[in-house]
Design an enzyme around this catalytic site. Structure first.
Site, PDB file in Angstrom:
ATOM      1  N   ASN A  45       0.835  -1.192   0.000  1.00 43.96           N
ATOM      2  CA  ASN A  45       0.000   0.000   0.000  1.00 43.96           C
ATOM      3  C   ASN A  45       0.874   1.248   0.000  1.00 43.96           C
ATOM      4  O   ASN A  45       1.965   1.271   0.561  1.00 43.96           O
ATOM      5  CB  ASN A  45      -0.993  -0.002   1.167  1.00 43.96           C
ATOM      6  CG  ASN A  45      -0.348  -0.114   2.525  1.00 43.96           C
ATOM      7  OD1 ASN A  45       0.535  -0.927   2.751  1.00 43.96           O
ATOM      8  ND2 ASN A  45      -0.819   0.698   3.462  1.00 43.96           N
ATOM      9  N   GLU A  47       0.321   5.380   0.599  1.00 42.48           N
ATOM     10  CA  GLU A  47      -0.603   6.423   1.020  1.00 42.48           C
ATOM     11  C   GLU A  47      -0.177   7.788   0.513  1.00 42.48           C
ATOM     12  O   GLU A  47       1.009   8.060   0.320  1.00 42.48           O
ATOM     13  CB  GLU A  47      -0.679   6.473   2.556  1.00 42.48           C
ATOM     14  CG  GLU A  47      -1.314   5.256   3.159  1.00 42.48           C
ATOM     15  CD  GLU A  47      -1.400   5.326   4.661  1.00 42.48           C
ATOM     16  OE1 GLU A  47      -2.072   4.430   5.227  1.00 42.48           O
ATOM     17  OE2 GLU A  47      -0.813   6.221   5.300  1.00 42.48           O
ATOM     18  N   CYS A  56      -4.067   0.511  -2.602  1.00 43.36           N
ATOM     19  CA  CYS A  56      -3.882  -0.686  -1.784  1.00 43.36           C
ATOM     20  C   CYS A  56      -2.889  -1.659  -2.419  1.00 43.36           C
ATOM     21  O   CYS A  56      -2.685  -1.658  -3.630  1.00 43.36           O
ATOM     22  CB  CYS A  56      -5.212  -1.399  -1.598  1.00 43.36           C
ATOM     23  SG  CYS A  56      -6.477  -0.407  -0.785  1.00 43.36           S
ATOM     24  N   GLU A  58      -3.151  -4.858  -2.943  1.00 41.75           N
ATOM     25  CA  GLU A  58      -3.731  -5.808  -3.898  1.00 41.75           C
ATOM     26  C   GLU A  58      -3.774  -5.214  -5.297  1.00 41.75           C
ATOM     27  O   GLU A  58      -3.422  -5.867  -6.282  1.00 41.75           O
ATOM     28  CB  GLU A  58      -5.157  -6.202  -3.477  1.00 41.75           C
ATOM     29  CG  GLU A  58      -5.235  -6.868  -2.122  1.00 41.75           C
ATOM     30  CD  GLU A  58      -5.446  -5.909  -0.956  1.00 41.75           C
ATOM     31  OE1 GLU A  58      -6.039  -6.335   0.043  1.00 41.75           O
ATOM     32  OE2 GLU A  58      -5.011  -4.731  -1.038  1.00 41.75           O
ATOM     33  N   CYS A  92     -10.674  -3.141  -3.880  1.00 40.92           N
ATOM     34  CA  CYS A  92      -9.800  -4.255  -4.254  1.00 40.92           C
ATOM     35  C   CYS A  92     -10.602  -5.505  -4.594  1.00 40.92           C
ATOM     36  O   CYS A  92     -10.238  -6.262  -5.497  1.00 40.92           O
ATOM     37  CB  CYS A  92      -8.786  -4.538  -3.148  1.00 40.92           C
ATOM     38  SG  CYS A  92      -7.537  -3.238  -3.035  1.00 40.92           S
TER      39      CYS A  92
END
Length: 148
Positions: A45, A47, A56, A58, A92
């Site tokens: 991830n 940010e 994210c 995934e 996701c």
């Protein structure tokens, strides 16, 4: 999926987790996605101060694989440092449904706990291209009626 394959994928996701950039939440997540041919792509991830721009783990892993031409996924492991296993977020889940629908999904944490789930369990009644094509057909029919 063999136990050895499972553990290897989880360890890869754990390593990817350490690359996370999460200065606001301090919630580090790693992902590893394995293709049908055995190629593995990782994600973490990332940010942003503008939270809507955060991405994210995934999605990072799946998009990396897709950008390299991969289209068929066998396994996906998601690892976070939580007491209860953390499933993918709604966004996701949608991406997994569209691009890795047949993958076995493994949730894991740093305590060694794991759970195997399917995207159909995580996202029942998913939205996909079926609905878009139905809408396009209906629009075409309506346009034909109007021009008659």
């Amino acid at each position: 999926m063999s136990d050895e394959s499972l553990q290897e994928l989880i360890q890869t996701a754990q390593s990817a987790r350490l690359q996370s950039i999460a200065p606001f939440s301090n919630f580090l997540v790693g992902d590893a996605v394995k293709t049908d041919e055995g190629n593995v792509y990782t994600g973490c991830n990332v940010e942003s101060a503008s939270y809507g721009l955060t991405v994210c783990a995934e999605r990072v892993a799946i998009w990396k694989a897709l950008s390299e031409g991969e289209r068929h996924f066998a396994e996906l492991a998601i690892v976070a440092d939580t007491e209860s296993l953390t499933p993918p977020c709604g966004t996701c889940r949608q991406i997994i449904w569209e691009f890795a629908k047949n993958a076995t999904i493994v949730l894991g944490n740093l305590r060694g706990e794991t759970q195997i789930v399917s995207i159909k369990e995580l996202l029942p009644r998913a939205f996909d291209a079926r609905f878009l094509s139905s809408a396009a057909k209906a629009l075409t029919k309506d346009s034909a009626k109007e021009s008659s």
